[in-house]
Design a protein around this motif. Structure first.
Motif: not given
Length: 186
Positions: A123-129, A134-141
């Motif tokens: 799940i966390m890996l998919s939020s980084l997809a 190098g930007s941090v996806p808002i979905t990850l946060i």
């Protein structure tokens, strides 16, 4: 007639081996769960190392199995397609060893079994997809806040047989693994 395609070899094999482990557990009255598919502090014999990896394959019953496998089968194949089978297998094995070792260290008298740490890693890996440059996806946060918040709350205030700490470990492994894999591809 269309033929079937084994489209996600790591995830499908994980599912089939977990199903076999569940059936063995049911057939042996839980003996295989305790001796092969659960991790707990014990002498470091070869069987300990089997359990260190194998605990993610065991499940306490059909409900436990179904909850983990449905999410695994939904989230896993796109991650295997994105990162590749070998990379995903490494992530699964590392998550299994890290969660198993931490279980033995912090909860020595308790058995741990189930794929929920792997599922939360995915799940966390998919939020980084969607990470680019190098930007941090808002979905990850958002996923981290919602998921981690729920798990921390449950760990502190809900008494159950759920290993919330290991869910957090799985999520942390997925996040770290995702950043490491992304860094190599950038």
């Amino acid at each position: 007639m269309k033929k079937l395609h084994y489209n996600s070899p790591v995830i499908l094999t994980f599912f089939l081996v977990s199903l076999t482990a569940l059936l063995l557990g049911l057939a042996t009255g839980g003996w295989t769960n305790t001796h092969l598919f659960s991790v707990y502090r014990s002498p470091m014999t070869p069987l300990f190392f089997v359990r260190l990896f194998g605990h993610v394959l065991g499940h306490a019953g059909w409900d436990h199995f179904m909850g983990n496998m449905l999410l695994l089968l939904v989230v896993g194949p796109p991650m295997e397609e994105k990162y590749g089978s070998k990379t995903l297998l490494v992530g699964i094995l590392l998550t299994a060893v890290i969660s198993g070792a931490l279980q033995c260290l912090f909860f020595p008298g308790t058995l741990l079994l189930g794929a929920s740490g792997i599922v939360f890693m995915l799940i966390m890996l998919s939020s980084l997809a969607g990470m680019k440059n190098g930007s941090v996806p808002i979905t990850l946060i958002l996923v981290a806040l919602l998921y981690m918040g729920k798990e921390v709350y449950a760990a502190l205030f809900v008494q159950s047989n759920v290993a919330n700490f290991m869910h957090l470990v799985g999520g942390a492994c997925g996040t770290a693994f995702g950043f490491l894999v992304a860094r190599k591809k950038l």
